[in-house]
Motif scaffolding. Sequence first.
Motif, PDB file in Angstrom:
ATOM      1  N   CYS A 129       0.741  -1.158  -0.103  1.00  0.00           N
ATOM      2  CA  CYS A 129       0.274   0.089   0.095  1.00  0.00           C
ATOM      3  C   CYS A 129       0.924   1.199   0.148  1.00  0.00           C
ATOM      4  N   ARG A 143      -8.639  -9.547  -4.277  1.00  0.00           N
ATOM      5  CA  ARG A 143      -9.215  -8.977  -5.404  1.00  0.00           C
ATOM      6  C   ARG A 143      -8.135  -9.090  -6.556  1.00  0.00           C
ATOM      7  N   MET A 144      -8.611  -9.807  -7.590  1.00  0.00           N
ATOM      8  CA  MET A 144      -7.815 -10.097  -8.819  1.00  0.00           C
ATOM      9  C   MET A 144      -7.937  -8.770  -9.448  1.00  0.00           C
ATOM     10  N   THR A 145      -6.755  -8.267  -9.770  1.00  0.00           N
ATOM     11  CA  THR A 145      -6.201  -6.798 -10.654  1.00  0.00           C
ATOM     12  C   THR A 145      -6.074  -7.067 -12.165  1.00  0.00           C
ATOM     13  N   GLY A 146      -6.807  -7.856 -12.928  1.00  0.00           N
ATOM     14  CA  GLY A 146      -6.570  -8.247 -14.320  1.00  0.00           C
ATOM     15  C   GLY A 146      -5.565  -9.022 -14.222  1.00  0.00           C
ATOM     16  N   ASN A 147      -4.584  -8.951 -15.262  1.00  0.00           N
ATOM     17  CA  ASN A 147      -3.216 -10.048 -15.322  1.00  0.00           C
ATOM     18  C   ASN A 147      -2.122  -9.225 -14.473  1.00  0.00           C
ATOM     19  N   TYR A 148      -2.412  -8.228 -13.842  1.00  0.00           N
ATOM     20  CA  TYR A 148      -1.413  -7.657 -13.303  1.00  0.00           C
ATOM     21  C   TYR A 148      -0.859  -7.986 -12.124  1.00  0.00           C
ATOM     22  N   LEU A 197      -2.364  -9.157  -7.582  1.00  0.00           N
ATOM     23  CA  LEU A 197      -3.511  -9.463  -6.530  1.00  0.00           C
ATOM     24  C   LEU A 197      -3.477  -8.122  -5.618  1.00  0.00           C
ATOM     25  N   GLN A 198      -4.628  -7.887  -5.201  1.00  0.00           N
ATOM     26  CA  GLN A 198      -4.822  -6.670  -4.188  1.00  0.00           C
ATOM     27  C   GLN A 198      -5.125  -7.566  -3.010  1.00  0.00           C
ATOM     28  N   ARG A 215      -4.907  -1.239   0.158  1.00  0.00           N
ATOM     29  CA  ARG A 215      -4.840  -0.933  -1.128  1.00  0.00           C
ATOM     30  C   ARG A 215      -3.520  -1.261  -2.031  1.00  0.00           C
ATOM     31  N   ILE A 274      -1.413  -3.439  -4.001  1.00  0.00           N
ATOM     32  CA  ILE A 274      -1.496  -4.381  -5.253  1.00  0.00           C
ATOM     33  C   ILE A 274      -0.031  -5.295  -5.168  1.00  0.00           C
TER      34      ILE A 274
END
Length: 101
Positions: A39, A65-70, A72-73, A82, A84
């Motif tokens: 964070c 929380r998945m953040t696309g292919n980038y 993990l949050q 916050r 990632i």
Amino acid sequence: MDYPADISNDRAGRVLTIVWQDGARQQWPHALLRAHCKCTHCQSQRLLGRTPGEPPAPPRVEHLRMTGNYGLQLVFNDGHERGIYPWPYLRSLPADVPADA
Ligand SMILES: [Zn+2]
């Protein structure tokens, strides 16, 4: 670049496990992930050469929380939510190899 094939979060046991697409398996205690919190607050503390404060209670990852292919949050129980964690960053973190691997 490695992507996870499987992600499981054991909230009671406070362990996050990722099996990567190449079959490698990594397991991190939530406390270790919290110590490497991504964070903004913790990152800026590290840039200033400070160690981010200890969490008030044993850290637990409440949500993923998945953040696309980038990456993990990770949402921790102490309000640090916050950060990632990009996949290569997770892959580089020291992990415990579970006994049944
Ligand atoms: Zn943090």
